[in-house]
Motif scaffolding. Structure first.
Motif, PDB file in Angstrom:
ATOM      1  N   VAL A 101       0.947  -1.205  -0.007  1.00 13.83           N
ATOM      2  CA  VAL A 101       0.021   0.152   0.021  1.00 13.83           C
ATOM      3  C   VAL A 101       0.782   1.359   0.098  1.00 13.83           C
ATOM      4  O   VAL A 101       0.167   2.183  -0.411  1.00 13.83           O
ATOM      5  N   ILE A 102       2.191   1.299   0.476  1.00 14.42           N
ATOM      6  CA  ILE A 102       2.880   2.376   0.499  1.00 14.42           C
ATOM      7  C   ILE A 102       4.309   2.026  -0.208  1.00 14.42           C
ATOM      8  O   ILE A 102       4.622   0.629  -0.012  1.00 14.42           O
ATOM      9  N   LYS A 127       6.018   7.463  -0.234  1.00 12.74           N
ATOM     10  CA  LYS A 127       5.643   7.398  -1.525  1.00 12.74           C
ATOM     11  C   LYS A 127       4.793   6.434  -1.908  1.00 12.74           C
ATOM     12  O   LYS A 127       4.620   5.397  -0.957  1.00 12.74           O
ATOM     13  N   LEU A 128       4.096   6.018  -2.935  1.00  8.96           N
ATOM     14  CA  LEU A 128       3.323   5.061  -3.565  1.00  8.96           C
ATOM     15  C   LEU A 128       4.277   3.962  -3.784  1.00  8.96           C
ATOM     16  O   LEU A 128       5.027   4.480  -4.233  1.00  8.96           O
ATOM     17  N   ARG A 135       0.354  -0.071  -6.745  1.00  8.75           N
ATOM     18  CA  ARG A 135       0.293   1.439  -6.844  1.00  8.75           C
ATOM     19  C   ARG A 135      -1.088   1.881  -6.650  1.00  8.75           C
ATOM     20  O   ARG A 135      -1.323   2.753  -6.237  1.00  8.75           O
ATOM     21  N   LEU A 136      -1.830   1.009  -7.410  1.00  3.07           N
ATOM     22  CA  LEU A 136      -3.459   1.296  -7.112  1.00  3.07           C
ATOM     23  C   LEU A 136      -3.786   1.438  -5.984  1.00  3.07           C
ATOM     24  O   LEU A 136      -4.507   1.962  -5.445  1.00  3.07           O
ATOM     25  N   LEU A 137      -3.405   0.212  -5.163  1.00  4.94           N
ATOM     26  CA  LEU A 137      -3.984  -0.007  -3.702  1.00  4.94           C
ATOM     27  C   LEU A 137      -3.252   1.185  -2.949  1.00  4.94           C
ATOM     28  O   LEU A 137      -4.005   1.865  -2.063  1.00  4.94           O
ATOM     29  N   GLY A 142      -3.588   4.231   0.693  1.00  2.00           N
ATOM     30  CA  GLY A 142      -2.243   4.451   1.265  1.00  2.00           C
ATOM     31  C   GLY A 142      -2.300   5.577   2.593  1.00  2.00           C
ATOM     32  O   GLY A 142      -1.811   5.512   3.602  1.00  2.00           O
ATOM     33  N   ARG A 143      -3.228   6.523   2.398  1.00  2.00           N
ATOM     34  CA  ARG A 143      -3.458   7.516   3.110  1.00  2.00           C
ATOM     35  C   ARG A 143      -4.116   6.890   4.578  1.00  2.00           C
ATOM     36  O   ARG A 143      -3.547   7.316   5.764  1.00  2.00           O
ATOM     37  N   PHE A 144      -4.986   5.860   4.507  1.00  2.00           N
ATOM     38  CA  PHE A 144      -5.574   5.407   5.498  1.00  2.00           C
ATOM     39  C   PHE A 144      -4.502   4.285   6.381  1.00  2.00           C
ATOM     40  O   PHE A 144      -4.506   4.521   7.499  1.00  2.00           O
TER      41      PHE A 144
END
Length: 166
Positions: A101-102, A127-128, A135-137, A142-144
């Motif tokens: 996720v990240i 970063k992603l 990357r989509l995930l 990512g923020r969560f």
């Protein structure tokens, strides 16, 4: 050191002196304990944290996390890049981690005396993942995930402070 376009942080004031809080947070195994517990944010998987002979308590010390999530092997290496006892500690991923996720990140905590306690700020710049499904995930979650991670670290600090003499 990388450039990280995303940021999350949390803070709270704890009822302990900075030297007590720093001592508790200086242990990367304790700080990453939330990664070793099955949870929805970990998609039912876990990560194991290992340290080198410096135990994550010196600049240059390397911390490795490995695990399986959703049947995939994940890993990362990170190194302590800044350590100022009673004030600040920062660590950063080495190379490109294999996460869902990240992507690469720099994270840490800051301590500021506050009355008879300590104001603690835990933060992550990240970063992603570089491509594909992760990357989509990352765009979706990512923020969560980053927010969950820093909140869990803050909670671990608060619980550890509650368990020691101030």
């Amino acid at each position: 050191m990388g450039t990280y376009p995303f940021h999350r942080e949390v803070s709270a004031t704890l009822a302990a002196r900075p030297e007590v809080v720093f001592r508790l947070l200086d242990d990367p195994v304790r700080l990453a304990a939330h990664m070793g517990q099955r949870s929805a944010m970990m998609a039912g998987g876990t990560m194991r944290t290992e340290t080198d002979e410096l135990r994550g308590k010196a600049v240059g010390s390397v911390i490795r996390m490995t695990g399986r999530i959703l049947g995939m092997s994940l890993w990362l290496d990170e190194a302590v890049v800044e350590r100022t006892p009673q004030h600040r500690k920062t660590w950063e991923t080495l190379g490109e981690p294999r996460l869902l996720v990240i992507g690469g990140y720099r994270m840490g905590f800051d301590l500021v005396p506050s009355g008879r306690g300590t104001h603690l700020r835990v933060w992550i710049d990240y970063k992603l993942p570089p491509a594909g499904g992760p990357r989509l995930l990352g765009w979706l979650f990512g923020r969560f995930y980053a927010g969950w991670c820093v909140r869990k670290m803050l909670q671990a600090a608060a619980q550890a402070v509650d368990g020691v003499a101030r």
